[in-house]
Scaffold this active site. Structure first.
Site, PDB file in Angstrom:
ATOM      1  N   ASN A 107       2.164   8.320  -1.154  1.00 23.70           N
ATOM      2  CA  ASN A 107       3.038   9.082  -0.766  1.00 23.70           C
ATOM      3  C   ASN A 107       3.025  10.521  -1.481  1.00 23.70           C
ATOM      4  O   ASN A 107       3.392  11.577  -1.340  1.00 23.70           O
ATOM      5  CB  ASN A 107       4.627   8.711  -1.204  1.00 23.70           C
ATOM      6  CG  ASN A 107       4.656   8.655  -2.630  1.00 23.70           C
ATOM      7  OD1 ASN A 107       4.112   7.641  -3.267  1.00 23.70           O
ATOM      8  ND2 ASN A 107       5.826   9.210  -3.310  1.00 23.70           N
ATOM      9  N   LYS A 143       2.103  -3.427  -7.440  1.00 23.90           N
ATOM     10  CA  LYS A 143       2.343  -2.503  -8.720  1.00 23.90           C
ATOM     11  C   LYS A 143       2.703  -3.279  -9.894  1.00 23.90           C
ATOM     12  O   LYS A 143       2.361  -3.169 -11.211  1.00 23.90           O
ATOM     13  CB  LYS A 143       3.166  -1.494  -8.242  1.00 23.90           C
ATOM     14  CG  LYS A 143       2.703  -0.465  -7.319  1.00 23.90           C
ATOM     15  CD  LYS A 143       3.619   0.399  -6.781  1.00 23.90           C
ATOM     16  CE  LYS A 143       3.115   1.271  -5.901  1.00 23.90           C
ATOM     17  NZ  LYS A 143       2.344   0.802  -4.857  1.00 23.90           N
ATOM     18  N   LYS A 179      -7.957  -8.236   5.561  1.00 18.57           N
ATOM     19  CA  LYS A 179      -7.359  -6.956   5.854  1.00 18.57           C
ATOM     20  C   LYS A 179      -7.968  -6.194   6.883  1.00 18.57           C
ATOM     21  O   LYS A 179      -9.037  -5.908   6.992  1.00 18.57           O
ATOM     22  CB  LYS A 179      -7.897  -6.089   4.323  1.00 18.57           C
ATOM     23  CG  LYS A 179      -7.519  -6.495   3.181  1.00 18.57           C
ATOM     24  CD  LYS A 179      -5.691  -6.332   3.045  1.00 18.57           C
ATOM     25  CE  LYS A 179      -5.403  -6.726   1.681  1.00 18.57           C
ATOM     26  NZ  LYS A 179      -3.772  -6.603   1.535  1.00 18.57           N
ATOM     27  N   LYS A 193      -5.652  -0.637  -5.146  1.00 13.07           N
ATOM     28  CA  LYS A 193      -6.057   0.505  -6.050  1.00 13.07           C
ATOM     29  C   LYS A 193      -5.071   0.095  -7.396  1.00 13.07           C
ATOM     30  O   LYS A 193      -5.647   0.550  -8.507  1.00 13.07           O
ATOM     31  CB  LYS A 193      -5.340   1.664  -5.441  1.00 13.07           C
ATOM     32  CG  LYS A 193      -5.140   3.009  -5.955  1.00 13.07           C
ATOM     33  CD  LYS A 193      -3.892   3.148  -6.747  1.00 13.07           C
ATOM     34  CE  LYS A 193      -2.761   3.426  -5.606  1.00 13.07           C
ATOM     35  NZ  LYS A 193      -1.170   3.607  -6.356  1.00 13.07           N
TER      36      LYS A 193
END
Length: 316
Positions: A12, A279, A131, A217
């Site tokens: 975002n 996360k 993926k 990431k």
């Protein structure tokens, strides 16, 4: 010595929504986030920035596929598309940070390091690619593409056509970690591990070879933070804090949490896969490897979160 922060910029922070996907839109979003990160540097912190590349690498891959179909131009390997995004997004962040330094009268520079991330050649993900990337194909197109690229795996995606799937192996080592650490401690704002880094494997003779894969990431950022011995891992996302029972009437914001409780919440299924869970897993990995503290918050709250005024603060 100033504290070293590794700050992960979430999606975002680059593309806010489907109506704002142009390079100019992305640059506006990057400049906004750069202001908040520059505020941390102005307070004396040393900062390494990492970023995602999910939408951007998909755009590059799609352009390459159209060029192949329309003009017969050669296909571009996925790992090269990832390298391209490291350069383009790194350029935008680097320029935005430099402009912020100039506005604030800070004698600092930003620098982008094209980063390679080692994955294990025997990672189970290579036997089970999951993926989806790139375009949808008809059964006939898929058959032709398989003949051209025997190593590709194409699957029927919910009846919408055939689509390529690639592995998502676990990051093992950041090749450029030492130079990233040195530059950060020398006062540079370093941008690295873009999109999780370019996936590479070690060949039997020790040389590196790029490989088509998608890296998480946040996990790669966590690994980098551990390898450079960062004082704090800061992950930005779409919400100011982590929530239990998110989106339900009984949702509860977490202001401070310790590792054992966080693991319990994971086991209870509080965090959505593909959203908050990666996360949280990245934070757990960082703390288990000796990290002292992690924060999860949104980009506009970065300064206040590091100052202890908001965000979810996570400790061992």
């Amino acid at each position: 010595m100033s504290e070293l922060l590794v700050v992960a910029i979430g999606g975002n922070s680059l593309i806010r929504d489907e109506a704002h996907q142009t390079v100019e839109d992305q640059n506006d979003a990057v400049c906004e986030t750069a202001g908040h990160i520059a505020g941390l540097i102005e307070r004396g912190y040393k900062v390494i920035i990492t970023h995602g590349n999910g939408p951007q690498v998909g755009f590059i891959l799609r352009r390459a596929e159209i060029a192949t179909a329309v003009a017969g131009i050669h296909r571009v390997p996925l790992y090269m598309c990832g390298a391209d995004t490291q350069g383009s997004i790194g350029y935008q962040i680097q320029q935005a940070m430099g402009n912020e330094f100039k506005k604030r009268g800070l004698n600092r520079q930003a620098v982008t390091i094209i980063t390679q991330t080692v994955v294990a050649v025997d990672d189970p993900a290579f036997q089970n690619p999951t993926k989806p990337i790139g375009s949808f194909y008809s059964a006939e197109q898929a058959e032709a593409i398989k003949k051209e690229n025997p190593g590709w795996v194409l699957v029927n995606d919910a009846g919408r056509g055939y689509r390529r799937v690639v592995p998502s192996p676990v990051p093992q080592e950041i090749i450029e970690k030492d130079i990233i650490k040195r530059l950060a401690h020398d006062g540079y704002c370093v941008i690295g591990v873009g999109g999780g880094g370019i996936p590479v494997i070690r060949q039997p003779d020790g040389t590196l070879l790029g490989i088509d894969a998608v890296l998480d990431k946040d996990l790669a950022t966590s690994l980098l933070a551990s390898e450079v011995h960062a004082d704090m891992l800061v992950i930005s996302t779409g919400v100011p804090k982590v929530y239990l029972n998110y989106g339900r009437p009984e949702e509860k914001a977490l202001d401070e949490v310790h590792l054992p409780d966080l693991k319990k919440y994971v086991a209870e299924g509080h965090f959505a896969p593909g959203s908050m869970l990666p996360k949280i897993q990245a934070v757990i990995s960082f703390l288990e490897k000796g990290g002292k503290k992690a924060i999860i918050t949104n980009p506009e709250s970065l300064e206040e979160a590091v100052a202890g005024k908001t965000g979810t603060h996570i400790y061992p």
